[in-house]
Design an enzyme around this catalytic site. Structure first.
Site, PDB file in Angstrom:
ATOM      1  N   GLU A  35       8.826 -17.391  -5.782  1.00 26.14           N
ATOM      2  CA  GLU A  35       9.976 -17.843  -4.985  1.00 26.14           C
ATOM      3  C   GLU A  35       9.757 -17.543  -3.509  1.00 26.14           C
ATOM      4  OE1 GLU A  35      12.836 -15.832  -7.423  1.00 26.14           O
ATOM      5  OE2 GLU A  35      12.399 -17.245  -9.034  1.00 26.14           O
ATOM      6  N   GLY A  83      12.976 -18.859 -15.087  1.00 20.63           N
ATOM      7  CA  GLY A  83      14.390 -19.240 -15.054  1.00 20.63           C
ATOM      8  C   GLY A  83      14.684 -20.545 -15.772  1.00 20.63           C
ATOM      9  N   ASN A 115      13.248  -7.802 -12.268  1.00 18.70           N
ATOM     10  CA  ASN A 115      13.383  -8.360 -10.920  1.00 18.70           C
ATOM     11  C   ASN A 115      14.777  -8.992 -10.837  1.00 18.70           C
ATOM     12  OD1 ASN A 115      13.268  -9.784  -8.550  1.00 18.70           O
ATOM     13  ND2 ASN A 115      11.668 -11.211  -9.225  1.00 18.70           N
ATOM     14  N   SER A 135      10.995 -16.279 -18.332  1.00 21.53           N
ATOM     15  CA  SER A 135      11.914 -16.427 -19.465  1.00 21.53           C
ATOM     16  C   SER A 135      11.645 -15.427 -20.591  1.00 21.53           C
ATOM     17  CB  SER A 135      11.888 -17.870 -19.990  1.00 21.53           C
ATOM     18  OG  SER A 135      12.326 -18.770 -18.973  1.00 21.53           O
ATOM     19  N   HIS A 140       5.891 -13.030  -4.972  1.00 23.99           N
ATOM     20  CA  HIS A 140       6.617 -13.760  -6.025  1.00 23.99           C
ATOM     21  C   HIS A 140       6.619 -15.251  -5.685  1.00 23.99           C
ATOM     22  CE1 HIS A 140       9.769 -15.170  -8.651  1.00 23.99           C
ATOM     23  NE2 HIS A 140       9.582 -14.081  -9.362  1.00 23.99           N
ATOM     24  N   LYS A 159      16.182 -10.306  -8.341  1.00 21.52           N
ATOM     25  CA  LYS A 159      16.250 -11.402  -7.362  1.00 21.52           C
ATOM     26  C   LYS A 159      17.506 -11.223  -6.492  1.00 21.52           C
ATOM     27  CE  LYS A 159      13.530 -14.116 -10.523  1.00 21.52           C
ATOM     28  NZ  LYS A 159      13.119 -15.409 -11.034  1.00 21.52           N
ATOM     29  N   GLU A 163       3.023 -15.152 -13.659  1.00 18.61           N
ATOM     30  CA  GLU A 163       4.301 -15.823 -13.858  1.00 18.61           C
ATOM     31  C   GLU A 163       4.128 -17.328 -13.624  1.00 18.61           C
ATOM     32  OE1 GLU A 163       7.711 -12.752 -13.200  1.00 18.61           O
ATOM     33  OE2 GLU A 163       7.337 -13.849 -11.357  1.00 18.61           O
TER      34      GLU A 163
HETATM   35  P1  13P Z   1      13.146 -15.214 -15.537  1.00 12.78           P
HETATM   36  O1  13P Z   1      12.913 -14.076 -16.499  1.00 12.78           O
HETATM   37  O2  13P Z   1      14.577 -15.377 -15.148  1.00 12.78           O
HETATM   38  O3  13P Z   1      12.493 -16.475 -16.025  1.00 12.78           O
HETATM   39  O4  13P Z   1      12.392 -14.810 -14.165  1.00 12.78           O
HETATM   40  C1  13P Z   1      11.078 -14.395 -14.207  1.00 12.78           C
HETATM   41  C2  13P Z   1      10.709 -13.880 -12.865  1.00 12.78           C
HETATM   42  O5  13P Z   1      10.590 -14.630 -11.916  1.00 12.78           O
HETATM   43  C3  13P Z   1      10.520 -12.421 -12.712  1.00 12.78           C
HETATM   44  O6  13P Z   1       9.951 -12.121 -11.487  1.00 12.78           O
END
Ligand code: 13P
Length: 248
Positions: A96, A172, A9, A211, A94, A11, A166
Site C-alpha cells: 500500500e 484485503g 498490521n 487474507s 508494504h 493499517k 504479500e
Molecule cells: P489482509 O489480511 O487484510 O488481507 O491484509 C494483509 C496485509 O496487507 C498485511 O500487511
C-alpha cells in the site's frame, strides 16, 4: 529452527482508545502462546500508549512505516530514532505504501538499512500484482524487490530481518493464495537469499500475508517454508487475532 511470527498490521484503523482497548483484550488471550513471536503494528499515534499497555507482556510492537533519516525537515514523517524509542519492529515497503505513497525499491533499501542500524527489526514486504501474476512474473518481481531491499546488507544484517511475502491480489480481498502457492514463492525467495548467503537464508524468517484468517492459518503454518503471517483485517479484533496466534 526459525521461531514463527504472527504480526498484526492494523493499517489506518483504530483510534488511541480503540487500540488500547483492543490490546488489553488481547493480552490475556495470547499470554500462554508458546514458541511464537507476536507483534501488533498500530498507527503511529498509538505507539506510545500501546507500548505502555504492552509492557511486561509477550506481545511486541511495530510501526507501519518510517523515514530513513534520523531527523530533519520532513513534515509528516516519523524517524527511525523515534520508532526505536517505542518499538522493536517496523514494517517497510508494504504494497500500500508502494502503490499509494511512492515507496520505491530504493527507498525500501534506505529504510531497511536505517532500521538495522538502530537495532529495529524490519518486516520487509514484497509481492506481485494480479497482472504480474497472470503474466507469470511472480518470481521475477519478488526477486527484484528482495534483491533491492537487501542491497549492500551483510549476511549478519540479513539474518536480523523478516520478509513478508504479500501477493497484492490477496490483500484485503478474501482471496488468499493457496498454501502450496505461498510456500512455493516463499521457497523461491529463500533460494534468492541462499544464492549469496546460504546459512543466513536458513535463519531468515519469511511470513505470508494476504487474507490470513483463523480458519486458514494452520494450512499456512504446516508448510515448510512459511514462518508465520502478517495479518491485516483479522488482526483488528482481539479474538480473531488471538485465534491466529494460538493456531496450534
Ligand atoms: P489482509 O489480511 O487484510 O488481507 O491484509 C494483509 C496485509 O496487507 C498485511 O500487511
Amino acid at each position: 529452527m526459525r521461531t514463527p511470527m504472527i504480526a498484526g498490521n492494523w493499517k489506518m484503523n483504530m483510534t488511541v482508545s480503540e487500540g488500547s482497548k483492543m490490546v488489553k483484550n488481547l493480552i490475556p488471550l495470547v499470554k500462554d502462546a508458546r514458541d511464537v513471536e507476536i507483534a501488533v503494528c498500530p498507527p503511529a499515534t498509538e505507539l506510545y500508549l500501546i507500548k505502555m499497555v504492552l509492557e511486561g507482556t509477550n506481545i511486541g510492537l511495530g510501526a507501519q512505516n518510517m523515514h530513513w533519516e534520523d531527523s530533519g525537515a520532513y513534515t509528516g514523517e516519523i524517524s527511525p530514532v523515534m520508532v526505536q524509542e517505542l518499538c522493536q519492529y517496523v514494517i517497510i515497503g508494504h504494497s500500500e505504501r508502494r502503490q499509494y505513497f511512492g515507496e520505491t525499491d530504493e527507498t525500501v533499501n534506505k529504510k531497511v538499512k536505517a532500521a538495522i542500524k538502530l537495532g529495529l527489526i524490519p518486516i520487509v514486504c514484497v509481492g506481485e500484482t494480479l497482472e504480474e501474476r497472470e503474466a507469470g512474473q511472480t518470481e521475477k518481481v519478488c526477486e527484484r524487490q528482495v534483491l533491492a531491499a537487501l542491497d549492500e546488507l551483510s549476511a549478519y544484517e540479513i539474518a536480523k530481518l523478516i520478509i513478508a511475502y504479500e501477493p497484492i491480489w490477496a490483500i484485503g480481498t478474501g482471496r488468499s493464495a493457496t498454501s502450496d502457492d505461498a510456500n512455493e514463492t516463499i521457497g523461491y525467495i529463500r533460494r534468492i537469499v541462499e544464492n549469496e548467503f546460504y546459512d543466513t537464508a536458513q535463519m531468515l524468517r519469511i511470513l505470508y500475508g494476504g487474507s490470513v484468517k483463523p480458519n486458514n492459518i494452520s494450512e499456512y503454518m504446516q508448510q515448510s517454508e512459511i514462518d508465520g503471517a502478517l495479518v491485516g483485517g483479522a488482526s483488528l479484533d482481539a479474538e480473531s487475532f488471538a485465534a491466529i496466534v494460538n493456531f496450534k
